[in-house]
Design a protein around this motif. Structure first.
Motif, PDB file in Angstrom:
ATOM      1  N   MET A   1       0.847  -1.169   0.000  1.00  0.00           N
ATOM      2  CA  MET A   1       0.000   0.000   0.000  1.00  0.00           C
ATOM      3  C   MET A   1       0.891   1.230   0.000  1.00  0.00           C
ATOM      4  SD  MET A   1      -3.299  -0.515   2.351  1.00  0.00           S
ATOM      5  CE  MET A   1      -2.646  -1.509   3.643  1.00  0.00           C
ATOM      6  N   ARG A   2       0.753   1.990  -1.019  1.00  0.00           N
ATOM      7  CA  ARG A   2       1.597   3.171  -1.139  1.00  0.00           C
ATOM      8  C   ARG A   2       0.911   4.421  -0.587  1.00  0.00           C
ATOM      9  NH1 ARG A   2       6.344   1.291  -2.847  1.00  0.00           N
ATOM     10  NH2 ARG A   2       6.180  -0.279  -4.425  1.00  0.00           N
ATOM     11  N   ASP A   3      -0.396   4.526  -0.749  1.00  0.00           N
ATOM     12  CA  ASP A   3      -1.108   5.714  -0.285  1.00  0.00           C
ATOM     13  C   ASP A   3      -2.203   5.294   0.695  1.00  0.00           C
ATOM     14  OD1 ASP A   3      -2.177   8.165   0.134  1.00  0.00           O
ATOM     15  OD2 ASP A   3      -2.413   8.671  -1.986  1.00  0.00           O
ATOM     16  N   PHE A   4      -1.812   5.140   1.934  1.00  0.00           N
ATOM     17  CA  PHE A   4      -2.705   4.642   2.978  1.00  0.00           C
ATOM     18  C   PHE A   4      -3.889   5.581   3.200  1.00  0.00           C
ATOM     19  CE2 PHE A   4      -3.808   4.463   7.515  1.00  0.00           C
ATOM     20  CZ  PHE A   4      -4.254   3.158   7.565  1.00  0.00           C
ATOM     21  N   GLU A   5      -3.633   6.884   3.228  1.00  0.00           N
ATOM     22  CA  GLU A   5      -4.705   7.849   3.491  1.00  0.00           C
ATOM     23  C   GLU A   5      -5.764   7.835   2.388  1.00  0.00           C
ATOM     24  OE1 GLU A   5      -1.460   8.733   4.001  1.00  0.00           O
ATOM     25  OE2 GLU A   5      -1.606   8.683   6.182  1.00  0.00           O
ATOM     26  N   LEU A   6      -5.339   7.710   1.141  1.00  0.00           N
ATOM     27  CA  LEU A   6      -6.281   7.649   0.027  1.00  0.00           C
ATOM     28  C   LEU A   6      -7.169   6.410   0.144  1.00  0.00           C
ATOM     29  CD1 LEU A   6      -7.184   8.943  -2.655  1.00  0.00           C
ATOM     30  CD2 LEU A   6      -5.481   7.514  -3.791  1.00  0.00           C
ATOM     31  N   PHE A   7      -6.575   5.308   0.527  1.00  0.00           N
ATOM     32  CA  PHE A   7      -7.325   4.070   0.711  1.00  0.00           C
ATOM     33  C   PHE A   7      -8.343   4.223   1.846  1.00  0.00           C
ATOM     34  CE2 PHE A   7      -7.687  -0.309   2.422  1.00  0.00           C
ATOM     35  CZ  PHE A   7      -8.207  -0.916   1.291  1.00  0.00           C
ATOM     36  N   GLN A   8      -7.930   4.825   2.954  1.00  0.00           N
ATOM     37  CA  GLN A   8      -8.836   5.044   4.083  1.00  0.00           C
ATOM     38  C   GLN A   8      -9.984   5.982   3.700  1.00  0.00           C
ATOM     39  OE1 GLN A   8      -9.003   3.749   7.237  1.00  0.00           O
ATOM     40  NE2 GLN A   8      -7.429   2.322   6.594  1.00  0.00           N
ATOM     41  N   ASP A   9      -9.678   7.012   2.924  1.00  0.00           N
ATOM     42  CA  ASP A   9     -10.728   7.939   2.474  1.00  0.00           C
ATOM     43  C   ASP A   9     -11.765   7.220   1.622  1.00  0.00           C
ATOM     44  OD1 ASP A   9      -9.525   9.993   3.819  1.00  0.00           O
ATOM     45  OD2 ASP A   9      -8.504  10.810   2.046  1.00  0.00           O
ATOM     46  N   ALA A  10     -11.312   6.328   0.763  1.00  0.00           N
ATOM     47  CA  ALA A  10     -12.241   5.572  -0.079  1.00  0.00           C
ATOM     48  C   ALA A  10     -13.128   4.670   0.777  1.00  0.00           C
ATOM     49  CB  ALA A  10     -11.472   4.748  -1.102  1.00  0.00           C
ATOM     50  N   LEU A  11     -12.579   4.121   1.844  1.00  0.00           N
ATOM     51  CA  LEU A  11     -13.362   3.243   2.719  1.00  0.00           C
ATOM     52  C   LEU A  11     -14.357   4.015   3.577  1.00  0.00           C
ATOM     53  CD1 LEU A  11     -10.690   0.681   3.935  1.00  0.00           C
ATOM     54  CD2 LEU A  11     -12.612   0.260   2.402  1.00  0.00           C
ATOM     55  N   GLN A  12     -14.103   5.290   3.824  1.00  0.00           N
ATOM     56  CA  GLN A  12     -15.011   6.093   4.648  1.00  0.00           C
ATOM     57  C   GLN A  12     -16.395   6.210   4.022  1.00  0.00           C
ATOM     58  OE1 GLN A  12     -14.546   7.151   7.697  1.00  0.00           O
ATOM     59  NE2 GLN A  12     -12.441   6.411   7.746  1.00  0.00           N
ATOM     60  N   LEU A  13     -16.463   6.068   2.721  1.00  0.00           N
ATOM     61  CA  LEU A  13     -17.746   6.184   2.025  1.00  0.00           C
ATOM     62  C   LEU A  13     -18.639   4.976   2.268  1.00  0.00           C
ATOM     63  CD1 LEU A  13     -16.383   7.564  -1.360  1.00  0.00           C
ATOM     64  CD2 LEU A  13     -17.350   8.867   0.551  1.00  0.00           C
ATOM     65  N   GLU A  14     -18.055   3.871   2.673  1.00  0.00           N
ATOM     66  CA  GLU A  14     -18.803   2.634   2.904  1.00  0.00           C
ATOM     67  C   GLU A  14     -19.140   2.484   4.382  1.00  0.00           C
ATOM     68  OE1 GLU A  14     -19.818   0.247   0.696  1.00  0.00           O
ATOM     69  OE2 GLU A  14     -19.142   1.588  -0.883  1.00  0.00           O
ATOM     70  N   GLU A  15     -20.261   1.846   4.676  1.00  0.00           N
ATOM     71  CA  GLU A  15     -20.692   1.630   6.060  1.00  0.00           C
ATOM     72  C   GLU A  15     -20.966   0.157   6.352  1.00  0.00           C
ATOM     73  OE1 GLU A  15     -20.893   3.872   8.501  1.00  0.00           O
ATOM     74  OE2 GLU A  15     -20.112   5.399   7.151  1.00  0.00           O
ATOM     75  N   SER A  16     -20.441  -0.732   5.566  1.00  0.00           N
ATOM     76  CA  SER A  16     -20.744  -2.154   5.737  1.00  0.00           C
ATOM     77  C   SER A  16     -19.726  -2.825   6.655  1.00  0.00           C
ATOM     78  CB  SER A  16     -20.753  -2.858   4.381  1.00  0.00           C
ATOM     79  OG  SER A  16     -19.449  -2.881   3.847  1.00  0.00           O
ATOM     80  N   TYR A  17     -20.054  -4.054   7.030  1.00  0.00           N
ATOM     81  CA  TYR A  17     -19.149  -4.860   7.849  1.00  0.00           C
ATOM     82  C   TYR A  17     -17.824  -5.072   7.126  1.00  0.00           C
ATOM     83  CZ  TYR A  17     -17.067  -9.079   9.763  1.00  0.00           C
ATOM     84  OH  TYR A  17     -16.184  -9.984  10.266  1.00  0.00           O
ATOM     85  N   VAL A  18     -17.905  -5.343   5.837  1.00  0.00           N
ATOM     86  CA  VAL A  18     -16.697  -5.611   5.055  1.00  0.00           C
ATOM     87  C   VAL A  18     -15.802  -4.380   5.012  1.00  0.00           C
ATOM     88  CG1 VAL A  18     -15.834  -6.221   2.766  1.00  0.00           C
ATOM     89  CG2 VAL A  18     -17.814  -7.404   3.699  1.00  0.00           C
ATOM     90  N   SER A  19     -16.377  -3.206   4.892  1.00  0.00           N
ATOM     91  CA  SER A  19     -15.544  -2.002   4.860  1.00  0.00           C
ATOM     92  C   SER A  19     -14.873  -1.772   6.215  1.00  0.00           C
ATOM     93  CB  SER A  19     -16.359  -0.784   4.445  1.00  0.00           C
ATOM     94  OG  SER A  19     -17.328  -0.476   5.417  1.00  0.00           O
TER      95      SER A  19
END
Length: 106
Positions: free
Chosen positions: A1-19
């Motif tokens: 993972m090169r851009d951890f913050e970008l990945f976390q930002d993308a996950l913030q949009l999801e509210e599921s168990y998997v996210s």
């Protein structure tokens, strides 16, 4: 993972168990990869092989000094718990038969 913050930002949009699970796992992976050593080795000409073996020797030394003791402690604890569990079960079986033995009869 090169851009951890970008990945976390993308996950913030999801509210599921998997996210939520992915978010937690990404934190663990980020920590894992931050301390991982990498060595370039050429399979064609063999460049970097000496550096590779030097790093392997350092990793073995680090494992022996840092991780082995805690690993041995946790492993011995597991074996001790399993031994106690078996001993308790053996005593229960013996009590059910009307006899109480500390060790298995011969």
């Amino acid at each position: 993972m090169r851009d951890f913050e970008l990945f976390q930002d993308a996950l913030q949009l999801e509210e599921s168990y998997v996210s939520n699970l992915t978010r937690s796992m990404s934190l663990v992976l980020d920590e894992f990869y931050s301390d991982l050593r990498a060595v370039g080795v050429s399979s064609l000409v063999g460049a970097g092989v000496d550096e590779f073996f030097t790093n392997v020797a350092e990793a073995v030394k680090e494992y022996d000094e840092v991780y082995r003791e805690s690993s041995d402690r946790s492993t011995s604890g597991c074996f001790r718990k399993e031994r106690l569990r078996r001993r308790r079960n053996r005593k229960r079986r013996c009590r059910n038969s009307g006899r109480i033995w500390e060790k298995d009869p011969k």
